[in-house]
Design a protein around this motif. Structure first.
Motif, mmCIF file in Angstrom:
data_model
loop_
_atom_site.group_PDB
_atom_site.id
_atom_site.type_symbol
_atom_site.label_atom_id
_atom_site.label_comp_id
_atom_site.label_asym_id
_atom_site.label_seq_id
_atom_site.Cartn_x
_atom_site.Cartn_y
_atom_site.Cartn_z
ATOM 1 N N ARG A 326 1.476 67.834 48.672
ATOM 2 C CA ARG A 326 0.166 67.263 48.313
ATOM 3 C C ARG A 326 0.125 65.760 48.553
ATOM 4 N NH1 ARG A 326 -4.321 65.421 46.649
ATOM 5 N NH2 ARG A 326 -5.633 66.520 45.149
ATOM 6 N N PHE A 327 1.202 65.078 48.210
ATOM 7 C CA PHE A 327 1.182 63.610 48.263
ATOM 8 C C PHE A 327 1.700 63.044 49.585
ATOM 9 C CE2 PHE A 327 0.808 64.185 43.685
ATOM 10 C CZ PHE A 327 -0.113 63.211 43.359
ATOM 11 N N GLU A 332 2.129 58.607 53.595
ATOM 12 C CA GLU A 332 2.303 58.164 54.982
ATOM 13 C C GLU A 332 1.121 57.310 55.440
ATOM 14 O OE1 GLU A 332 2.816 61.790 57.121
ATOM 15 O OE2 GLU A 332 4.960 61.984 56.594
ATOM 16 N N ARG A 333 -0.050 57.706 55.062
ATOM 17 C CA ARG A 333 -1.252 57.004 55.510
ATOM 18 C C ARG A 333 -1.310 55.578 54.979
ATOM 19 N NH1 ARG A 333 -7.471 58.851 54.054
ATOM 20 N NH2 ARG A 333 -8.529 57.112 55.114
ATOM 21 N N PHE A 334 -0.892 55.392 53.721
ATOM 22 C CA PHE A 334 -1.029 54.074 53.093
ATOM 23 C C PHE A 334 0.319 53.372 52.917
ATOM 24 C CE2 PHE A 334 -4.787 56.455 51.662
ATOM 25 C CZ PHE A 334 -5.779 55.583 52.089
ATOM 26 N N ALA A 335 1.281 53.720 53.780
ATOM 27 C CA ALA A 335 2.614 53.114 53.676
ATOM 28 C C ALA A 335 2.568 51.598 53.815
ATOM 29 C CB ALA A 335 3.531 53.722 54.735
ATOM 30 N N GLY A 336 1.585 51.085 54.555
ATOM 31 C CA GLY A 336 1.489 49.644 54.748
ATOM 32 C C GLY A 336 0.551 48.950 53.780
ATOM 33 N N SER A 337 0.083 49.652 52.762
ATOM 34 C CA SER A 337 -0.831 49.064 51.775
ATOM 35 C C SER A 337 -0.184 49.159 50.397
ATOM 36 C CB SER A 337 -2.176 49.791 51.777
ATOM 37 O OG SER A 337 -2.756 49.786 53.067
ATOM 38 N N LEU A 341 -0.496 52.241 47.748
ATOM 39 C CA LEU A 341 0.716 53.050 47.695
ATOM 40 C C LEU A 341 1.234 53.163 46.259
ATOM 41 C CD1 LEU A 341 2.731 54.598 49.470
ATOM 42 C CD2 LEU A 341 4.081 52.476 49.616
ATOM 43 N N ALA A 342 1.193 52.060 45.544
ATOM 44 C CA ALA A 342 1.660 52.069 44.154
ATOM 45 C C ALA A 342 0.825 53.016 43.302
ATOM 46 C CB ALA A 342 1.614 50.658 43.582
ATOM 47 N N SER A 343 -0.473 53.031 43.558
ATOM 48 C CA SER A 343 -1.369 53.926 42.820
ATOM 49 C C SER A 343 -1.052 55.385 43.115
ATOM 50 C CB SER A 343 -2.820 53.614 43.190
ATOM 51 O OG SER A 343 -3.709 54.492 42.533
ATOM 52 N N ILE A 344 -0.802 55.682 44.382
ATOM 53 C CA ILE A 344 -0.479 57.059 44.780
ATOM 54 C C ILE A 344 0.839 57.494 44.147
ATOM 55 C CG2 ILE A 344 0.101 58.560 46.730
ATOM 56 C CD1 ILE A 344 -1.761 56.731 48.426
ATOM 57 N N LEU A 345 1.833 56.622 44.194
ATOM 58 C CA LEU A 345 3.129 56.951 43.604
ATOM 59 C C LEU A 345 3.016 57.154 42.097
ATOM 60 C CD1 LEU A 345 5.406 54.498 45.626
ATOM 61 C CD2 LEU A 345 5.473 57.011 45.700
#
Length: 374
Positions: A326-327, A332-337, A341-345
């Motif tokens: 799911r994640f 991968e899409r926001f690896a440079g943001s 990225l912190a929000s997704i993690l």
């Protein structure tokens, strides 16, 4: 048009013959059917409420007088409902712009439905405004002053429906997420279903949730996702309930169905929560608001909001997936943001904590076993 010029006309004059009991005085919670009907209109902002009585009227007068409504006696009640409508209309002074016609045995109307009918009447000025649930017209229709003369001069042949049908071109149907507009109590089985609905009225039924999605024109793709989330959530809730934990399965299912109610709109969790809250479902609104970001400490009990949060993360589109599946695309899409990225993690970590807690409570040894529960 102000609400003070809209009358709530409740008809409670009939014999209750099919029911086998006097319907207005049947209990609904701590009140009676007729009290509940009055409450449905009064809590929706209708101040001018008039109740038409007839059969066994002496038993209703003391109760209705305490409710501070106008009591109107129809001495010709044996002639049927149309005679009661005529009796009620004859009390109008000419200032009344419209009236809700509510049968006394249809008492569970949600506040939002009444408000929506009035809003549409103000916008359109239509002769009749009908509440519609799941494609079926219900009660109470809002009938404008355009029909008064036709009703008062009608001979009763075909009843009120015959007159309303003559104004079809000047009528509007309003979709409502309110199953109560269809619930009357002609039989003992009807009464049993109405009581069941009343006892869980703070949580919308699955049909009402689908009505919300239709009302707010949520896309079919989002609706299909919600159906799958509800399915996953239901199973987890049933397993936890069966293991002795206090979980409201109906609330989890409702959360799964409507969590993305406002998908596509800015800040859709909070926007969806406001929509749900405006319909009177405060507990569900909290679940909708937190379905994307949920503060969940390791020691927190598993509740309905946690299950909806987890179920949503276990579904990608309409497919069951693992949390890593799911994640992965988002990571991968926001690896440079870094901020995104912190929000997704953070969301992934929360989902993993909840999943681990649920697995432990259910005695499942591995994540794979949890997924295999069908």
């Amino acid at each position: 048009m102000c609400n003070s010029r809209v009358v709530g006309l409740i008809v409670a004059a009939g014999y209750s013959s099919r029911m086998g009991a006097f319907k207005p005085l049947l209990p609904v919670g701590e009140k009676t059917v007729i009290e509940t009907a009055v409450d449905s209109l009064r809590l929706s902002g209708i101040k001018d409420i008039r109740v038409i009585v007839g059969y066994r009227s002496a038993e209703l007068y003391p109760l209705l007088e305490r409710l501070q409504v106008d009591v109107i006696e129809n001495r010709n009640y044996a002639a049927g409902m149309f005679s009661s409508v005529i009796t009620g209309l004859k009390t109008f002074s000419g200032e009344e712009e419209a009236f809700f016609l509510l049968p006394g045995d249809t008492p569970l109307i949600r506040k939002r439905s009444i408000k929506d009918l009035i809003r549409v009447f103000r916008q359109t000025g239509a002769a009749v405004i009908y509440p519609v649930f799941n494609g079926q017209r219900g009660h109470p229709p809002l009938i404008s002053a355009k029909l008064y003369d036709s009703i008062l001069t009608g001979d009763g042949a075909g009843g009120l429906r015959h007159i309303l049908d003559r104004f079809t071109a000047d009528s509007v149907e309003v979709a409502v997420a309110d199953q109560g507009v269809l619930l009357d109590i002609d039989t003992q089985e009807d009464y049993r279903q109405l009581i069941q609905f009343y006892e869980r009225r703070k949580v919308p039924t699955s049909e009402e949730c689908l009505g919300m999605l239709h009302k707010y024109q949520t896309s079919e793709r989002v609706q299909r996702h919600g159906l799958e989330v509800a399915k996953v959530g239901r199973r987890l809730a049933e397993l936890l309930s069966g293991a002795g934990f206090s979980i409201c399965t109906e609330l989890v299912v409702a959360g799964g169905l409507v969590h993305d109610l406002a998908k596509g709109k800015p800040n859709h969790p909070e926007r969806g929560a406001r929509m749900v809250r405006s319909m009177g479902f405060s507990s569900l609104a909290g679940i909708v608001a937190s379905h994307m970001d949920l503060e969940f400490a390791a020691e927190r009990d598993i509740d309905e909001a946690a299950l909806v949060f987890l179920a949503d993360k276990l579904v990608q589109g309409e497919q069951r997936v693992s949390l890593s599946e799911r994640f992965k695309p988002a990571l991968e899409r926001f690896a440079g943001s870094p901020e995104i990225l912190a929000s997704i993690l953070r969301r992934q970590q929360t989902a993993e904590i909840i999943q681990g807690r649920v697995a432990g409570l259910l005695g499942v040894n591995s994540v794979d076993e949890l997924y295999e529960i069908q």
